[in-house]
Design an enzyme around this catalytic site. Structure first.
Site, PDB file in Angstrom:
ATOM      1  N   GLY A  34       4.533  -7.588 -32.236  1.00  0.00           N
ATOM      2  CA  GLY A  34       4.142  -6.771 -33.378  1.00  0.00           C
ATOM      3  C   GLY A  34       2.996  -7.381 -34.161  1.00  0.00           C
ATOM      4  CG  LEU A  36       1.117  -3.922 -32.643  1.00  0.00           C
ATOM      5  CD1 LEU A  36       1.345  -2.511 -32.106  1.00  0.00           C
ATOM      6  CD2 LEU A  36       1.336  -4.966 -31.552  1.00  0.00           C
ATOM      7  N   GLY A  39      -6.539  -6.844 -30.084  1.00  0.00           N
ATOM      8  CA  GLY A  39      -6.223  -7.501 -28.809  1.00  0.00           C
ATOM      9  C   GLY A  39      -5.045  -6.811 -28.138  1.00  0.00           C
ATOM     10  CG  HIS A  40      -1.189  -6.911 -29.958  1.00  0.00           C
ATOM     11  ND1 HIS A  40      -1.385  -7.340 -31.236  1.00  0.00           N
ATOM     12  CD2 HIS A  40      -0.384  -7.847 -29.374  1.00  0.00           C
ATOM     13  CE1 HIS A  40      -0.737  -8.476 -31.442  1.00  0.00           C
ATOM     14  NE2 HIS A  40      -0.130  -8.814 -30.320  1.00  0.00           N
ATOM     15  CD  GLN A 151      -9.435 -15.333 -20.829  1.00  0.00           C
ATOM     16  OE1 GLN A 151      -9.986 -14.276 -21.123  1.00  0.00           O
ATOM     17  NE2 GLN A 151     -10.101 -16.398 -20.450  1.00  0.00           N
ATOM     18  CD  GLN A 156       3.136 -15.228 -23.186  1.00  0.00           C
ATOM     19  OE1 GLN A 156       3.845 -15.681 -24.064  1.00  0.00           O
ATOM     20  NE2 GLN A 156       2.410 -14.139 -23.356  1.00  0.00           N
ATOM     21  CB  SER A 188      -4.350 -15.050 -33.278  1.00  0.00           C
ATOM     22  OG  SER A 188      -3.061 -15.521 -33.624  1.00  0.00           O
ATOM     23  CB  SER A 189      -0.148 -11.871 -35.043  1.00  0.00           C
ATOM     24  OG  SER A 189      -0.178 -10.901 -34.024  1.00  0.00           O
ATOM     25  NE  ARG A 190       1.864 -18.512 -34.932  1.00  0.00           N
ATOM     26  CZ  ARG A 190       2.401 -18.390 -33.716  1.00  0.00           C
ATOM     27  NH1 ARG A 190       1.630 -18.107 -32.676  1.00  0.00           N
ATOM     28  NH2 ARG A 190       3.699 -18.542 -33.536  1.00  0.00           N
TER      29      ARG A 190
HETATM   30  P1  AMP Z   1       1.943 -11.547 -29.069  1.00  0.00           P
HETATM   31  O1  AMP Z   1       2.264 -10.343 -29.905  1.00  0.00           O
HETATM   32  O2  AMP Z   1       1.125 -12.584 -29.786  1.00  0.00           O
HETATM   33  O3  AMP Z   1       3.150 -12.108 -28.356  1.00  0.00           O
HETATM   34  O4  AMP Z   1       0.989 -11.031 -27.924  1.00  0.00           O
HETATM   35  C1  AMP Z   1       1.355  -9.957 -27.098  1.00  0.00           C
HETATM   36  C2  AMP Z   1       0.362  -9.849 -25.981  1.00  0.00           C
HETATM   37  O5  AMP Z   1      -0.947  -9.629 -26.531  1.00  0.00           O
HETATM   38  C3  AMP Z   1       0.276 -11.125 -25.127  1.00  0.00           C
HETATM   39  O6  AMP Z   1       0.112 -10.749 -23.769  1.00  0.00           O
HETATM   40  C4  AMP Z   1      -0.958 -11.792 -25.675  1.00  0.00           C
HETATM   41  O7  AMP Z   1      -1.585 -12.645 -24.739  1.00  0.00           O
HETATM   42  C5  AMP Z   1      -1.831 -10.581 -25.985  1.00  0.00           C
HETATM   43  N1  AMP Z   1      -2.874 -10.927 -26.940  1.00  0.00           N
HETATM   44  C6  AMP Z   1      -2.742 -11.563 -28.133  1.00  0.00           C
HETATM   45  N2  AMP Z   1      -3.948 -11.767 -28.698  1.00  0.00           N
HETATM   46  C7  AMP Z   1      -4.870 -11.253 -27.850  1.00  0.00           C
HETATM   47  C8  AMP Z   1      -6.299 -11.159 -27.865  1.00  0.00           C
HETATM   48  N3  AMP Z   1      -7.026 -11.632 -28.871  1.00  0.00           N
HETATM   49  N4  AMP Z   1      -6.898 -10.560 -26.824  1.00  0.00           N
HETATM   50  C9  AMP Z   1      -6.176 -10.081 -25.779  1.00  0.00           C
HETATM   51  N5  AMP Z   1      -4.832 -10.132 -25.705  1.00  0.00           N
HETATM   52  C10 AMP Z   1      -4.190 -10.714 -26.723  1.00  0.00           C
END
Ligand code: AMP
Length: 299
Positions: A34, A36, A39-40, A151, A156, A188-190
């Site tokens: 979440g 989002l 990237g997501h 990526q 992971q 990044s969500s962070r």
């Molecule tokens: P997360 O919500 O952080 O667990 O990420 C969910 C999915 O989104 C994972 O496959 C991550 O690698 C991907 N993801 C997160 N940030 C990015 C980004 N900046 N670009 C592409 N994919 C991303």
């Protein structure tokens, strides 16, 4: 089952199974925690382009956070997420609670051994066991035809590729390029937890990757020299700490010690205040598109 105009939201396992069974043809699955961002959403777009239907899961998985990590502070905004997914044309969203995923008596883990011991695994003991266990459960529940990972979290993907192959999950694991801010910072969500100074310094992760890629493109193959090219940029970070600079074999994640033309994974981690940021690139640089990534890291 709740309906938010066209997107179906399954909150229970029975509701998910019923809704999943009603999706016809191929199903692309994107697993997320979440909060989002684009990237997501890029993963969702890849999934939509390749499949008849798209299923997204939103679950902040407690078992992949250690006690001193940011599970409680992890950003959450379900209404905004559902709105974005509805506008992106997603068919079904699964939003389980920790109690639903880990009911009393739960005692089964999925563990991938060697590749989980390095990089993030070394810094975050138990993290990947949490990831592989929840992803195995979510694969069983959502039954992807294809599943899309970023990526951004390259280790992971290496770990999940091993799990998919070793446990014969009948799906295709597609790896999509990292989506970045205009200045290069990986989304990044962070990132929302960075203060303005940290945000400005964080761009050095992407700049460090670029410096090493330029040396590689110019013919440099000495692993120490390539690591040093990235390290020199990271060393200029003010108000942050470098966790690691790794140049490793893309399958074993063992540190590369001899010059090679084989694909390598350059991974960086740094901490700004309490915020840990990761970034990575494949070398040679032409592998960092979806086809190169999926051929090199996918399954
Ligand atoms: P997360 O919500 O952080 O667990 O990420 C969910 C999915 O989104 C994972 O496959 C991550 O690698 C991907 N993801 C997160 N940030 C990015 C980004 N900046 N670009 C592409 N994919 C991303």
């Amino acid at each position: 089952m709740r309906q938010t105009r066209t997107v179906q939201v399954a909150e229970t396992i029975d509701a998910l199974r019923t809704a999943r069974a009603s999706l016809g043809g191929s199903v692309g699955v994107v697993l997320t925690m979440g909060a989002l961002h684009d990237g997501h959403l890029a993963l969702v777009e890849h999934a939509r382009a390749d499949n008849d239907a798209v299923l997204v899961t939103i679950f902040v998985n407690p078992t992949q956070f250690s006690a001193d990590e940011d599970f409680d502070q992890y950003p959450r905004d379900l209404p905004a997420d559902l709105d974005r997914l509805r506008r992106a044309g997603v068919d079904l969203v699964f939003t389980p609670t920790p109690a639903l995923m880990y009911p009393p008596g739960f005692q089964t883990d999925v563990t991938v051994s060697a590749v989980t011991q390095r990089l993030e695994g070394e810094k975050r003991p138990g993290h990947f066991r949490g990831v592989t266990t929840v992803v195995a459960k979510l694969f069983n529940l959502t039954q992807p035809t294809r599943t899309y990972f970023g990526q951004k979290d390259a280790q992971q993907v290496v770990v999940l590729r091993r799990m998919v192959r070793d446990l014969n999950f009948p799906l295709q694991l597609v790896v999509c390029p990292t989506v970045r801010e205009p200045d290069g910072l990986a989304l990044s969500s962070r990132n929302v937890r960075l203060d303005p100074h940290q945000r400005a310094e964080a761009v050095k992760l992407a700049q460090a990757l670029r410096a090493a890629a330029e040396h590689h493109a110019a013919g440099e193959r000495d692993p120490d020299a390539l690591r040093a090219a990235a390290h020199d940029v990271l060393e200029t970070i003010a108000g942050g700490r470098i966790d690691y600079v790794s140049l490793a074999d893309v399958r074993t994640l063992e540190e590369q010690t001899t010059p090679t033309d084989a694909p390598l994974l350059l991974s960086l981690a740094a901490t700004f205040g309490g915020v840990r940021l990761l970034d990575n690139a494949l070398l040679p640089a032409h592998l960092n598109d979806r086809d190169g990534l999926t051929a090199t890291l996918g399954a």
